[in-house]
Design an enzyme around this catalytic site. Structure first.
Site, PDB file in Angstrom:
ATOM      1  N   CYS A 111       0.814  -1.221   0.000  1.00 39.90           N
ATOM      2  CA  CYS A 111       0.000   0.000   0.000  1.00 39.90           C
ATOM      3  C   CYS A 111       0.847   1.270   0.000  1.00 39.90           C
ATOM      4  O   CYS A 111       0.337   2.358  -0.272  1.00 39.90           O
ATOM      5  CB  CYS A 111      -0.952   0.011   1.183  1.00 39.90           C
ATOM      6  N   HIS A 234      -3.300   7.445   2.177  1.00 41.48           N
ATOM      7  CA  HIS A 234      -3.701   6.125   1.686  1.00 41.48           C
ATOM      8  C   HIS A 234      -5.068   5.809   2.286  1.00 41.48           C
ATOM      9  O   HIS A 234      -5.342   6.141   3.438  1.00 41.48           O
ATOM     10  CB  HIS A 234      -2.666   5.079   2.123  1.00 41.48           C
ATOM     11  N   ASN A 264     -10.113   0.120  -0.243  1.00 41.75           N
ATOM     12  CA  ASN A 264      -8.654   0.167  -0.241  1.00 41.75           C
ATOM     13  C   ASN A 264      -8.137  -0.348  -1.588  1.00 41.75           C
ATOM     14  O   ASN A 264      -8.287  -1.528  -1.900  1.00 41.75           O
ATOM     15  CB  ASN A 264      -8.140  -0.703   0.912  1.00 41.75           C
TER      16      ASN A 264
HETATM   17  O1  UT7 Z   1      -3.789  -0.883   3.615  1.00 38.58           O
HETATM   18  C1  UT7 Z   1      -2.853  -1.681   4.250  1.00 38.58           C
HETATM   19  C2  UT7 Z   1      -2.952  -1.620   5.718  1.00 38.58           C
HETATM   20  N1  UT7 Z   1      -4.216  -2.161   6.176  1.00 38.58           N
HETATM   21  C3  UT7 Z   1      -4.874  -1.516   7.116  1.00 38.58           C
HETATM   22  O2  UT7 Z   1      -4.451  -0.453   7.487  1.00 38.58           O
HETATM   23  C4  UT7 Z   1      -6.083  -2.170   7.694  1.00 38.58           C
HETATM   24  C5  UT7 Z   1      -6.040  -2.021   9.191  1.00 38.58           C
HETATM   25  N2  UT7 Z   1      -7.142  -2.650   9.897  1.00 38.58           N
HETATM   26  C6  UT7 Z   1      -8.426  -2.234   9.837  1.00 38.58           C
HETATM   27  O3  UT7 Z   1      -8.755  -1.374   9.070  1.00 38.58           O
HETATM   28  C7  UT7 Z   1      -9.424  -2.862  10.784  1.00 38.58           C
HETATM   29  O4  UT7 Z   1      -8.735  -3.603  11.751  1.00 38.58           O
HETATM   30  C8  UT7 Z   1     -10.475  -3.767  10.105  1.00 38.58           C
HETATM   31  C9  UT7 Z   1     -11.450  -2.902   9.320  1.00 38.58           C
HETATM   32  C10 UT7 Z   1      -9.784  -4.744   9.182  1.00 38.58           C
HETATM   33  C11 UT7 Z   1     -11.273  -4.546  11.142  1.00 38.58           C
HETATM   34  O5  UT7 Z   1     -11.890  -3.660  12.078  1.00 38.58           O
HETATM   35  P1  UT7 Z   1     -11.750  -3.902  13.635  1.00 38.58           P
HETATM   36  O6  UT7 Z   1     -12.538  -2.868  14.285  1.00 38.58           O
HETATM   37  O7  UT7 Z   1     -10.291  -3.963  13.949  1.00 38.58           O
HETATM   38  O8  UT7 Z   1     -12.466  -5.280  13.823  1.00 38.58           O
HETATM   39  P2  UT7 Z   1     -11.878  -6.669  14.384  1.00 38.58           P
HETATM   40  O9  UT7 Z   1     -10.941  -7.281  13.406  1.00 38.58           O
HETATM   41  O10 UT7 Z   1     -11.387  -6.444  15.789  1.00 38.58           O
HETATM   42  O11 UT7 Z   1     -13.181  -7.553  14.441  1.00 38.58           O
HETATM   43  C12 UT7 Z   1     -14.266  -7.219  15.308  1.00 38.58           C
HETATM   44  C13 UT7 Z   1     -15.400  -8.225  15.089  1.00 38.58           C
HETATM   45  C14 UT7 Z   1     -14.954  -9.682  15.147  1.00 38.58           C
HETATM   46  O12 UT7 Z   1     -15.962 -10.398  15.799  1.00 38.58           O
HETATM   47  P3  UT7 Z   1     -15.823 -10.792  17.351  1.00 38.58           P
HETATM   48  O13 UT7 Z   1     -14.554 -11.585  17.424  1.00 38.58           O
HETATM   49  O14 UT7 Z   1     -15.752  -9.492  18.077  1.00 38.58           O
HETATM   50  O15 UT7 Z   1     -17.061 -11.577  17.592  1.00 38.58           O
HETATM   51  C15 UT7 Z   1     -14.905 -10.077  13.698  1.00 38.58           C
HETATM   52  O16 UT7 Z   1     -15.114 -11.456  13.510  1.00 38.58           O
HETATM   53  O17 UT7 Z   1     -15.961  -8.020  13.778  1.00 38.58           O
HETATM   54  C16 UT7 Z   1     -16.028  -9.280  13.104  1.00 38.58           C
HETATM   55  N3  UT7 Z   1     -15.910  -9.039  11.675  1.00 38.58           N
HETATM   56  C17 UT7 Z   1     -16.957  -8.749  10.890  1.00 38.58           C
HETATM   57  N4  UT7 Z   1     -18.265  -8.641  11.156  1.00 38.58           N
HETATM   58  C18 UT7 Z   1     -19.097  -8.308  10.148  1.00 38.58           C
HETATM   59  C19 UT7 Z   1     -14.776  -9.034  10.909  1.00 38.58           C
HETATM   60  N5  UT7 Z   1     -15.089  -8.751   9.639  1.00 38.58           N
HETATM   61  C20 UT7 Z   1     -16.443  -8.558   9.597  1.00 38.58           C
HETATM   62  C21 UT7 Z   1     -17.340  -8.234   8.573  1.00 38.58           C
HETATM   63  N6  UT7 Z   1     -18.647  -8.110   8.886  1.00 38.58           N
HETATM   64  N7  UT7 Z   1     -16.942  -8.007   7.292  1.00 38.58           N
END
Ligand code: UT7
Length: 307
Positions: A111, A234, A264
């Site tokens: 990225c 980004h 993204n």
């Molecule tokens: O571009 C390169 C660099 N990349 C980035 O900068 C991305 C960085 N990360 C992020 O943007 C975020 O961490 C995400 C958007 C990927 C995820 O958001 P988050 O607030 O960190 O969520 P999480 O991974 O902590 O997941 C929270 C919950 C989980 O459920 P439990 O374990 O709390 O029951 C996941 O299973 O959300 C669940 N979850 C979803 N639920 C509905 C994960 N993906 C989804 C989804 N829809 N698509």
């Protein structure tokens, strides 16, 4: 000599995939995606569209807006993580299709690829080795996604952006800063041709690292944050973008945001955002722009420029 952006261009596939569409593909909701990422939709390339074809379309747009001819281009750099094939490089495919007679190569920094490519291009111009460089970010991430994995497939999209950087005696890129730290490579990688990400851990490192990067960029130029007119970040996650804006005390109307419509697009996201804000007249001549990115590797970097 400065490297000045004299033209910008972009290409987005016509096909749009909304969050609602994704609801019928994986266990997700529009509400979750918008709340956690700010993404509402993404563009998805057709089978007939490739990283090189999108790069070519964005380049034609950038060359047209620059006023120079493709004959004047003396270097082509493509930032991509999703090349059409391992070789020839995407840059060579673009160079051939646009009848450019110049060296051409790809840069791979995930990225952060476009920031790396701008940094390389800037050094070619500063040293007098090049006068007009076509710098492109183009990605077809739809090829790298596991469409059954809700934690990644909702996050990415396809597209391409391009700029023409030209030698200018008065203004342009003020400084560029690129970094890498391979110790975190297991947090975000491609395995068996599919993206694997520990999103939450990446998120924390991204926010902290980008905050330090802002300090480094300003300090290096003895500049205060009030000098920045536009943040062109980004576009991975609206929450990460908001944290960077807060660090700069910039209101969101001085931040170019496309993550809602593009998701993204990795190395393409900054040139796509830049082109949008240049073409709609938000970014104006003489304004100071801070471009920054964070991605797999980890890699991160910034470019400060006077437009
Ligand atoms: O571009 C390169 C660099 N990349 C980035 O900068 C991305 C960085 N990360 C992020 O943007 C975020 O961490 C995400 C958007 C990927 C995820 O958001 P988050 O607030 O960190 O969520 P999480 O991974 O902590 O997941 C929270 C919950 C989980 O459920 P439990 O374990 O709390 O029951 C996941 O299973 O959300 C669940 N979850 C979803 N639920 C509905 C994960 N993906 C989804 C989804 N829809 N698509």
């Amino acid at each position: 000599m400065y490297s000045r952006i004299i033209g910008t261009g972009s290409y987005l596939p016509k096909k749009i995939l909304t969050n609602k569409n994704l609801e019928s593909m994986v266990d997700t909701t529009d509400e979750w995606i918008v709340e956690r990422t700010g993404i509402k939709q993404r563009h998805i390339a057709e089978d007939t569209e490739s990283t090189s074809s999108m790069a070519i379309n964005a380049s034609i747009d950038a060359i047209e807006s620059s006023g120079i001819s493709s004959k004047d281009i003396d270097l082509v750099i493509v930032a991509t993580t999703t090349p059409d094939q391992i070789f020839p490089s995407t840059a060579c495919i673009v160079q051939n299709k646009l009848n450019i007679v110049a060296p051409a190569f790809d840069v791979q920094a995930a990225c952060t690829g476009f920031i790396y490519a701008l940094s390389v291009a800037d050094n070619y111009i500063r040293t007098g080795m090049s006068k007009n460089i076509l710098v492109i970010g183009s990605e077809k991430y739809s090829n790298l996604l596991d469409w059954n994995d809700r934690s990644t497939c909702v996050l990415f999209g396809d597209g391409a952006g391009a700029v023409i950087l030209s030698a200018d005696s008065s203004q342009g890129i003020i400084s560029s800063h690129i970094h890498a730290d391979g110790q975190y490579n297991d947090l975000l990688s491609v395995e068996n041709n599919q993206i694997k990400m520990k999103g939450n851990e990446v998120f924390k490192v991204a926010v902290n690292t980008l905050s330090k990067l802002v300090d480094e960029t300003l300090l290096n130029n003895n500049m205060d944050k009030t000098s920045i007119d536009w943040l062109v970040p980004h576009q991975a996650n609206l929450r990460i973008i908001k944290a960077a804006a807060k660090k700069l005390s910039l209101p969101l109307d001085q931040v170019v945001i496309t993550v809602d419509n593009h998701a993204n697009t990795s190395a393409a996201s900054i040139p796509l955002a830049l082109n949008e804000a240049v073409k709609d007249g938000r970014i104006k001549e003489d304004q100071v722009l801070l471009l920054e990115a964070f991605g797999s590797g980890f890699t991160w970097g910034s470019v400060l420029l006077r437009y």
